[in-house]
Design an enzyme around this catalytic site. Structure first.
Site, PDB file in Angstrom:
ATOM      1  N   GLU A 150      -8.091   3.603  -2.229  1.00  0.00           N
ATOM      2  CA  GLU A 150      -8.569   3.863  -0.918  1.00  0.00           C
ATOM      3  C   GLU A 150      -8.867   5.238  -0.815  1.00  0.00           C
ATOM      4  OE1 GLU A 150      -6.896   3.784   3.246  1.00  0.00           O
ATOM      5  OE2 GLU A 150      -6.414   2.740   2.389  1.00  0.00           O
TER       6      GLU A 150
ATOM      7  N   LYS B 134       0.908  -1.347   0.446  1.00  0.00           N
ATOM      8  CA  LYS B 134       0.237  -0.162   0.143  1.00  0.00           C
ATOM      9  C   LYS B 134       0.887   1.153  -0.029  1.00  0.00           C
ATOM     10  CE  LYS B 134      -2.988   2.568   3.025  1.00  0.00           C
ATOM     11  NZ  LYS B 134      -3.977   2.526   4.464  1.00  0.00           N
TER      12      LYS B 134
ATOM     13  N   HIS C 269      -7.205  -0.727   8.761  1.00  0.00           N
ATOM     14  CA  HIS C 269      -6.725   0.090   8.722  1.00  0.00           C
ATOM     15  C   HIS C 269      -5.168   0.883  10.023  1.00  0.00           C
ATOM     16  CE1 HIS C 269      -6.150   5.078  10.959  1.00  0.00           C
ATOM     17  NE2 HIS C 269      -5.819   4.914   8.951  1.00  0.00           N
TER      18      HIS C 269
ATOM     19  N   LYS D 209       1.485   5.230   0.751  1.00  0.00           N
ATOM     20  CA  LYS D 209       0.630   6.417   1.781  1.00  0.00           C
ATOM     21  C   LYS D 209       0.572   7.742   0.026  1.00  0.00           C
ATOM     22  CE  LYS D 209      -1.203   7.696   4.820  1.00  0.00           C
ATOM     23  NZ  LYS D 209      -2.786   7.435   5.142  1.00  0.00           N
TER      24      LYS D 209
ATOM     25  N   ASN E 284      -2.863   3.241  11.937  1.00  0.00           N
ATOM     26  CA  ASN E 284      -2.225   4.904  12.530  1.00  0.00           C
ATOM     27  C   ASN E 284      -1.441   4.408  13.334  1.00  0.00           C
ATOM     28  OD1 ASN E 284      -1.138   7.142  12.595  1.00  0.00           O
ATOM     29  ND2 ASN E 284      -3.302   8.249  12.999  1.00  0.00           N
TER      30      ASN E 284
ATOM     31  N   ASN F 231     -11.561   4.617   5.381  1.00  0.00           N
ATOM     32  CA  ASN F 231     -11.305   4.419   6.785  1.00  0.00           C
ATOM     33  C   ASN F 231     -11.160   6.031   7.573  1.00  0.00           C
ATOM     34  OD1 ASN F 231      -8.137   5.310   6.136  1.00  0.00           O
ATOM     35  ND2 ASN F 231      -8.390   6.510   8.101  1.00  0.00           N
TER      36      ASN F 231
ATOM     37  N   ASP G 191      -3.511   5.018  -1.180  1.00  0.00           N
ATOM     38  CA  ASP G 191      -4.096   6.070  -0.549  1.00  0.00           C
ATOM     39  C   ASP G 191      -3.931   7.157  -0.098  1.00  0.00           C
ATOM     40  OD1 ASP G 191      -5.599   7.228   1.860  1.00  0.00           O
ATOM     41  OD2 ASP G 191      -4.846   5.762   2.976  1.00  0.00           O
TER      42      ASP G 191
ATOM     43  N   ASN H  55      -5.513   9.576   1.244  1.00  0.00           N
ATOM     44  CA  ASN H  55      -6.541  10.731   2.318  1.00  0.00           C
ATOM     45  C   ASN H  55      -7.114  12.365   1.692  1.00  0.00           C
ATOM     46  OD1 ASN H  55      -3.097   9.730   3.881  1.00  0.00           O
ATOM     47  ND2 ASN H  55      -5.495   9.584   4.707  1.00  0.00           N
TER      48      ASN H  55
ATOM     49  N   ASP I 209     -10.716   0.461  12.597  1.00  0.00           N
ATOM     50  CA  ASP I 209      -9.848   0.036  12.995  1.00  0.00           C
ATOM     51  C   ASP I 209      -9.632   0.182  14.718  1.00  0.00           C
ATOM     52  OD1 ASP I 209      -8.084   1.421  15.039  1.00  0.00           O
ATOM     53  OD2 ASP I 209      -6.832   3.050  13.119  1.00  0.00           O
TER      54      ASP I 209
END
Length: 429
Positions: free
Chosen positions: A251, A196, A325, A198, A327, A274, A226, A228, A298
Site C-alpha cells: 500500500e 496489515k 481504508h 503500518k 483512520n 488511499n 503500508d 505511507n 474511505d
C-alpha cells in the site's frame, strides 16, 4: 411523517488514542472527532461521525445551520449546501491532511469530509423514520458480514512520561517479535485472519523482517504493508522483490501517482492506495497509468456512503479492486463502514479498521468482531445508539483542553519525546 430537519447538534470530543507510530511521528494521547446529530420534526435523531479538528468544525457549524428546514431525505442537496459554505483558505493552502497521510489538502477535500458525517446522520435518521436499515437505503446488502483486517502498528508501551494519557495493556511493538505478538493478540481477541502493518517507521529491511516473521507465524494469512509513501521508487521495488511471494498487496509505497505508476510497471505485486486516489478527479490518471490495482475507499474522504458506492462502480469498470481504508474512528463510523461495505459487490479484500485500538466509544454497546467480521445490522438506521453520558464526558475532555489536542499533529506528539524531531522529507528511504 415529517422529515424536516429541525435541529442539528455538533459535539466535538477527544478520544483516547494509543502511542501508535507512523512515518510522520506518533499518535497523540487523544484525538479529535466530531459527532453529528440530525433531528427531524417527528423527533427522530440520526447520528454521524467525522474528523473533529478545528478546520472541520469551522466548516461544520455553518453547514449545520443551513440544514435547518431541509428534508433529511435530500441527500444530494448536502453537496449543494457544502458549496455554499466558505472555506478559510489559510486552513488548506499548502497544508497536508490530518495525520499528514493524505497529501495536500484542498477546499473540496475538506468539504467532502464534513459532508460525510452529515450524510451518515441523515441516512441514520431516514432509516429510523422508515423502519429500514441503512444498507436497504443503499440498495440492499449482498453479504451478511463484513470482513476486517487486524491493523498492526509499531508502537510504544505508553505515551511519554508526564503526558496525560489512558493506559492500555498492549505493550510495546518495535521489532518483529513485538509485531508478531501484537498480531497474535488481535487474532485471539477478535479472530482476525489477515494483517496489515503500518510501515514507514523503521528502515525497510527491518519492516521486511517483520512481514517475514508474520508470514512464518501465520501461514496462509493475507498480509499487507503500508509505509505511507515513505519510500523511493527504488526502495519500493526492492521491498516488492523481497516480499513478492508474501504480500497480498503493498500500500502506497511511494508518494504520488507518477511514482506509484513507475513502481507498478516494474513489479507484479499489487499496489493499493488511499493517498493518490482520494477524489474522483484523481481516478483518471491513476487508472489509465495502471498506478494502482486496489483502491482503499474511505467514506470520510469521498463524501459519504453513496459516493463510496459510486467509487466502487468506477473501480469495477476499470477492473480495479476495492477495499476500505481506516483512520482513528469510533463505532458510528464502523457501523457506517459496515453498512456500505455490505452493499458493494466484489469486495475481495478485508477492510481496515482502527476500532480495536479505541478503548473509548460513544455508543451504548460496542460493535463486536466475530472471526474477524462485523455482522451487518438489520435494525433501522445504522443500528447503534448514543450513550449520552459517554458523549458528555468526552466532550468535557475537549472543553477542558487548552487547544493543544484539538488538531491532530503526529509530528508535534513525537517532539514531546524527541524535541529535535521534524517531519521526515519524502522519500524517507
Amino acid at each position: 411523517m415529517n422529515l424536516t430537519v429541525t435541529d442539528v447538534r455538533l459535539t466535538p470530543i477527544l478520544v483516547a488514542d494509543p502511542p501508535l507510530l507512523n512515518t510522520q511521528g506518533v499518535h497523540q494521547p487523544y484525538t479529535p472527532r466530531l459527532i453529528v446529530e440530525v433531528v427531524t420534526a417527528d423527533g427522530v435523531t440520526g447520528v454521524g461521525e467525522t474528523y473533529g479538528d478545528t478546520k472541520y468544525l469551522e466548516l461544520a457549524r455553518p453547514f449545520a445551520e443551513k440544514l435547518i428546514g431541509r428534508q433529511v431525505s435530500d441527500l444530494n442537496g448536502l453537496f449543494t449546501v457544502a458549496e455554499e459554505v466558505a472555506v478559510d483558505g489559510s486552513q488548506v493552502s499548502g497544508r497536508v491532511d490530518v495525520g499528514g497521510l493524505r497529501g495536500v489538502q484542498t477546499a473540496d477535500k475538506l468539504r467532502l469530509s464534513v459532508v460525510s458525517g452529515f450524510e451518515v446522520a441523515c441516512l441514520d435518521a431516514l432509516g429510523k423514520a422508515l423502519g429500514q436499515p441503512v444498507h436497504a437505503l443503499l440498495g440492499g446488502k449482498v453479504r451478511d458480514t463484513v470482513e476486517y483486517s487486524a491493523y498492526l502498528f509499531y508502537r510504544w508501551a505508553r505515551h511519554p512520561e508526564g503526558v496525560p494519557a489512558e493506559p492500555d495493556d498492549w505493550g510495546a511493538a518495535v521489532d518483529p517479535a513485538g509485531v508478531v505478538e501484537q498480531a497474535r493478540r488481535f487474532k485471539e481477541r477478535h479472530g482476525f485472519t489477515s494483517f496489515k502493518l503500518k510501515g514507514g517507521v523503521f528502515p525497510p529491511d527491518e519492516e521486511i523482517a517483520a512481514v517475514r516473521a508474520l508470514a512464518e507465524a501465520f501461514p496462509g494469512h493475507p498480509l499487507r504493508l503500508d509505509p505511507n509513501g515513505a519510500w523511493s521508487v527504488e526502495t519500493s521495488l526492492k521491498v516488492a522483490q523481497e516480499l513478492g511471494g508474501i504480500l497480498e498487496y503493498l500500500e502506497d509505497p511511494a508518494l504520488g501517482t507518477a511514482a506509484m505508476a513507475e513502481v507498478s510497471a516494474a513489479t507484479g505485486v499489487p499496489l493499493a492506495t488511499n493517498m493518490c486516489v482520494t477524489t474522483f478527479a484523481e481516478i483518471k490518471e491513476a487508472f489509465t497509468r495502471d498506478a494502482v490495482q486496489v483502491v482503499l475507499s474511505d467514506h470520510h474522504y469521498w463524501g459519504g456512503l453513496r459516493n463510496t458506492q459510486q467509487l466502487a462502480a468506477v473501480c469495477r469498470a476499470f477492473g480495479v479492486a476495492i477495499s476500505m481504508h481506516s483512520n482513528t474512528h469510533l463505532g458510528i463510523s464502523l457501523a457506517a463502514m459496515t453498512h456500505v461495505a455490505a452493499t458493494v459487490p466484489g469486495l475481495h479484500h478485508a477492510c481496515d479498521s482502527h476500532y480495536p485500538w479505541q478503548a473509548e466509544d460513544v455508543l451504548t454497546e460496542r460493535l463486536a468482531f466475530r472471526d474477524g467480521t462485523i455482522a451487518v445490522s438489520d435494525a433501522p438506521g445504522l443500528g447503534v445508539e448514543l450513550d449520552r453520558d459517554r458523549l458528555s464526558a468526552l466532550h468535557r475532555r475537549w472543553l477542558d483542553d487548552d487547544g493543544t489536542l484539538r488538531d491532530r499533529d503526529d509530528a508535534a506528539a513525537m517532539r514531546v519525546a524527541d524535541p529535535g524531531w521534524t517531519t521526515p522529507a519524502v522519500p524517507r528511504w
